[in-house]
Design an enzyme around this catalytic site. Structure first.
Site, mmCIF file in Angstrom:
data_model
loop_
_atom_site.group_PDB
_atom_site.id
_atom_site.type_symbol
_atom_site.label_atom_id
_atom_site.label_comp_id
_atom_site.label_asym_id
_atom_site.label_seq_id
_atom_site.Cartn_x
_atom_site.Cartn_y
_atom_site.Cartn_z
ATOM 1 N N GLU A 250 0.864 -1.185 0.000
ATOM 2 C CA GLU A 250 0.000 0.000 0.000
ATOM 3 C C GLU A 250 0.896 1.230 0.000
ATOM 4 O O GLU A 250 2.031 1.157 0.484
ATOM 5 C CB GLU A 250 -0.844 0.040 1.288
ATOM 6 N N LYS A 252 2.485 4.404 1.494
ATOM 7 C CA LYS A 252 2.661 4.891 2.869
ATOM 8 C C LYS A 252 2.526 6.400 2.801
ATOM 9 O O LYS A 252 3.441 7.113 2.377
ATOM 10 C CB LYS A 252 4.044 4.505 3.412
ATOM 11 N N ARG A 257 -2.057 9.368 11.505
ATOM 12 C CA ARG A 257 -2.836 8.141 11.658
ATOM 13 C C ARG A 257 -4.054 8.433 12.521
ATOM 14 O O ARG A 257 -3.918 9.037 13.583
ATOM 15 C CB ARG A 257 -1.969 7.079 12.327
ATOM 16 N N ARG A 272 -2.486 8.305 16.904
ATOM 17 C CA ARG A 272 -1.611 7.156 17.061
ATOM 18 C C ARG A 272 -1.270 6.913 18.533
ATOM 19 O O ARG A 272 -1.123 5.792 18.966
ATOM 20 C CB ARG A 272 -0.333 7.411 16.261
ATOM 21 N N GLU A 302 -5.203 7.207 7.244
ATOM 22 C CA GLU A 302 -4.207 8.257 7.302
ATOM 23 C C GLU A 302 -4.920 9.526 6.814
ATOM 24 O O GLU A 302 -5.447 9.541 5.688
ATOM 25 C CB GLU A 302 -3.031 7.861 6.395
ATOM 26 N N PHE A 342 -7.142 2.375 5.536
ATOM 27 C CA PHE A 342 -6.337 1.186 5.255
ATOM 28 C C PHE A 342 -6.712 -0.037 6.075
ATOM 29 O O PHE A 342 -6.198 -1.113 5.834
ATOM 30 C CB PHE A 342 -4.829 1.470 5.343
ATOM 31 N N ARG A 417 4.764 -4.254 17.328
ATOM 32 C CA ARG A 417 5.533 -3.970 16.135
ATOM 33 C C ARG A 417 6.126 -5.302 15.702
ATOM 34 O O ARG A 417 6.901 -5.900 16.428
ATOM 35 C CB ARG A 417 6.650 -2.971 16.473
ATOM 36 N N LYS A 423 7.704 -1.507 6.628
ATOM 37 C CA LYS A 423 7.676 -0.223 5.920
ATOM 38 C C LYS A 423 8.961 -0.038 5.143
ATOM 39 O O LYS A 423 10.044 -0.362 5.632
ATOM 40 C CB LYS A 423 7.432 0.939 6.883
HETATM 41 P P1 ATP Z 1 6.927 6.355 10.976
HETATM 42 O O1 ATP Z 1 7.903 7.180 11.753
HETATM 43 O O2 ATP Z 1 7.559 5.613 9.863
HETATM 44 O O3 ATP Z 1 5.682 7.048 10.588
HETATM 45 P P2 ATP Z 1 5.657 5.176 13.213
HETATM 46 O O4 ATP Z 1 6.542 4.833 14.353
HETATM 47 O O5 ATP Z 1 4.784 6.372 13.314
HETATM 48 O O6 ATP Z 1 6.558 5.231 11.937
HETATM 49 P P3 ATP Z 1 5.147 2.738 12.035
HETATM 50 O O7 ATP Z 1 4.254 1.627 12.352
HETATM 51 O O8 ATP Z 1 6.583 2.489 12.160
HETATM 52 O O9 ATP Z 1 4.732 3.954 12.914
HETATM 53 O O10 ATP Z 1 4.811 3.229 10.566
HETATM 54 C C1 ATP Z 1 3.489 3.202 10.203
HETATM 55 C C2 ATP Z 1 2.873 4.577 10.171
HETATM 56 O O11 ATP Z 1 2.737 4.951 8.812
HETATM 57 C C3 ATP Z 1 1.502 4.506 10.724
HETATM 58 O O12 ATP Z 1 1.489 4.897 12.066
HETATM 59 C C4 ATP Z 1 0.675 5.414 9.853
HETATM 60 O O13 ATP Z 1 0.580 6.692 10.436
HETATM 61 C C5 ATP Z 1 1.473 5.582 8.591
HETATM 62 N N1 ATP Z 1 0.865 4.973 7.386
HETATM 63 C C6 ATP Z 1 0.831 5.561 6.172
HETATM 64 N N2 ATP Z 1 0.282 4.757 5.256
HETATM 65 C C7 ATP Z 1 -0.047 3.608 5.887
HETATM 66 C C8 ATP Z 1 -0.634 2.386 5.462
HETATM 67 N N3 ATP Z 1 -0.969 2.168 4.192
HETATM 68 N N4 ATP Z 1 -0.800 1.411 6.390
HETATM 69 C C9 ATP Z 1 -0.441 1.612 7.667
HETATM 70 N N5 ATP Z 1 0.110 2.746 8.123
HETATM 71 C C10 ATP Z 1 0.320 3.743 7.245
#
Ligand code: ATP
Length: 588
Positions: A250, A252, A257, A272, A302, A342, A417, A423
């Protein structure tokens, strides 16, 4: 139950950092607690009154607390302030002052946990012009009847400075031992906590209904579910190796979030970090019910800022304009967004967490209709490296920051996690392999063009085991004039007189901040360090980890709490992942 029992437990717990000992103290406390107040004890242990997502904050200022101590002890404000300055802990100062109390109270009422809790709750709920006087009245009424030890903990809770260093996992271990006889049962408690985000409620269920009750625990609409997080991969090759033959990719998107809880017209949005953010997005509240064809549902999306004219996605920073209390209507029209769904976690009274990803996605597309404002995040099925490269290219061109790769047949793992989701960001192709989200703990005044702002920041990781923030680097590059200004506005009110005890740093900053703000940095590598404290002793005795050539990316992660920052464990994984570890070891 007498408050003195809790105060004595707190005292014992403060004296140790050893997890086993802490667990033992907690088990004893839980075994002596009547079941109907166990949830209150669990909240108080964490220095709270209710789970975070309810947003109940005590918000008592030091000045007001000092006035209350003076009122109930008859000791002048100046003397209390002097005592406070000596030790830097107002709770401690109060207990010393109250030992010397000049006023005697004749009819001392027993102080119970129930009374303390109810009074604190009333204080938290007070609003309006007379609220300061009322707060004073309530606080001094408690202090009048409290012993010095009790008073010190009442004040620490009121001021938000109670730090027992108890991680949620330790509370769950102790609950499992106290009410089911075995730590093994923590897994069930974790599940209940992950779907409710309410440790007090989980405690109440295990105390009253036993482990069977916990096993039957279900999602509660309008209680946030702890989000599933993704591991990172550095390249398309690594992704293919880890994901297997066929998986979903998907876009990103770079937004915020949002977890949407919807029933009819009622909509509640959580961030989040599980904060209720409904007030920032009145447009979502108004428009999402029209797209949903279910009685009730929990969705994940998102929220992304958009250029209305071109339909392009805009970077995360644009959403900052939504983070305001007033004139939000204006921000809604000036900074439009779209909701990019998503996942679906719950639908028509049933959990969807156990469904494999492909079924959840199918359900999502069945029960929610797309329109101008509500979209599904673009998704495709990947079978080989070319496909992933092409989809990445399309994603980047459309304004996404990379891809999320998801295993087709795996459930939604709330609160963890893992490698069911990966990612892959473009920027990972930098040397370190990922950006880090770090907590701002200290500042150094700027010189030259940066006079009047904090030209350099001291940053920390989050140490989950000890609930502390150990330093990892100083960062002085990557700031624009605008971001320096913005950071000063946010950080200035967070300056503290003394370094917060959760900050672990040998470096002396010009100013210390409450460890709250999270910023994103990139770096060239992670090295062993004799100065910084992140993951100290974990790789080598006497050395911590530090970032080499750190640079601020411009992202202030307002949607993250300090406890959501990159952890020591993550930094260790990145350190180990570096190809040149042997070389790094020679750098100190
Ligand atoms: P990052 O700093 O990379 O945003 P994070 O620590 O906030 O990471 P991660 O789980 O590592 O959280 O990365 C996923 C984040 O990416 C999610 O919290 C969400 O906000 C965002 N996101 C964007 N597109 C998507 C998607 N298609 N599916 C899930 N999460 C997504």
């Amino acid at each position: 139950m007498e408050f003195s029992i809790l105060a004595e437990s707190f005292y014992k717990m403060e004296s140790t950092r050893k997890r086993l000992e802490l667990t033992q103290f907690l088990v004893e406390l839980f075994e002596n607690t009547p079941h109907d107040i166990i949830s209150k004890i669990v909240y108080l242990l964490q220095g709270k009154l209710r789970p975070d997502f309810e947003g109940i904050e005590l918000g008592v200022a030091e000045k007001l607390a000092i006035r209350a101590i003076s009122k109930s002890s008859g000791i002048p404000i100046k003397k209390i302030e002097d005592e406070y300055r000596k030790g830097g802990d107002l709770g401690q100062a109060a207990s010393i002052i109250l030992e010397q109390k000049t006023q005697t109270t004749f009819l001392v009422e027993d102080i119970t946990i129930e009374r303390v809790y109810e009074t604190l709750f009333k204080i938290a709920k007070l609003e309006g012009s007379r609220s300061q006087d009322m707060k004073m009245k309530y606080i001094s009424s408690l202090l009048n009847d409290a012993t010095p030890l009790e008073a010190s903990y009442i004040l620490k809770i009121l001021l938000g400075t109670l730090r027992l260093g108890i991680a949620e996992n330790t509370v769950m271990d102790a609950l499992a031992i106290a009410f089911s006889g075995s730590k093994e049962n923590r897994k069930s408690l974790e599940h209940a906590y992950n779907v409710s985000s309410d440790l007090g409620k989980v405690a109440e269920i295990i105390a009253t209904k036993g482990i069977e009750g916990v096993e039957k625990f279900e999602i509660i609409l309008f209680n946030p579910i702890r989000p599933m997080l993704a591991d990172r991969v550095k390249s398309e090759e690594e992704a293919m190796e880890k994901m297997g033959i066929e998986f979903a990719a998907e876009y990103k998107l770079d937004g915020e979030r949002v977890q949407l809880h919807i029933e009819g017209e009622k909509v509640v949005l959580f961030s989040r970090s599980l904060e209720n953010i409904s007030s920032y997005y009145p447009d979502i509240i108004e428009r999402i019910p029209k797209a949903v064809q279910a009685d009730n549902i929990i969705l994940e999306a998102e929220a992304v800022a958009m250029n209305e004219n071109t339909g392009e996605f805009l970077p995360f920073q644009e959403l900052m304009h939504r983070r305001r209390k007033y004139k939000i209507e204006k921000a809604v029209t000036q900074y439009p967004i779209s909701v990019n769904l998503f996942d679906v976690l719950y639908c028509n009274g049933k959990s969807c967490l156990e469904l494999p990803y492909k079924d959840r996605r199918e359900k999502l597309e069945k029960v929610v209709k797309e329109d101008e404002f509500v979209k599904y995040i673009p998704m495709t099925t990947i079978k080989n490296k070319n496909e992933i490269e092409d989809f990445m290219e399309n994603g980047i061109n459309a304004g996404s920051e990379g891809l999320m790769l998801k295993m087709m047949d795996k459930p939604y793992q709330a609160g963890s996690r893992g490698n069911y989701w990966l990612k892959l960001k473009r920027e990972y192709q930098n040397e370190l392999g990922d950006s880090l989200d770090l907590v701002v703990i200290g500042g150094f005044f700027g010189k030259g063009r940066r006079t009047g702002s904090y030209g350099t920041l001291l940053l920390a990781t989050y140490d989950e085991d000890n609930d502390t923030f150990p330093s990892i680097c100083k960062v002085g590059t990557g700031f624009s004039d605008e971001s320096l200004d913005q950071l000063y506005q946010i950080l200035h009110p967070k300056v503290t007189i003394k370094k917060n005890p959760r900050i672990i740093s040998e470096m002396e900053a010009d100013v210390w901040f409450e460890p709250e703000l999270v910023v994103e940095v990139v770096a060239s590598e992670i090295t062993l360090s004799p100065i910084h404290k992140a993951a100290e002793d974990k790789i080598r005795k006497g050395a911590g980890l530090a970032l080499r050539f750190p640079k601020f990316t411009g992202k202030i992660r307002v949607e993250k709490a300090a406890e959501d920052a990159s952890t020591n464990e993550e930094v260790i994984t990145l350190y180990r992942g570096q190809k040149k570890v042997a070389h790094d070891k020679n750098l100190i």
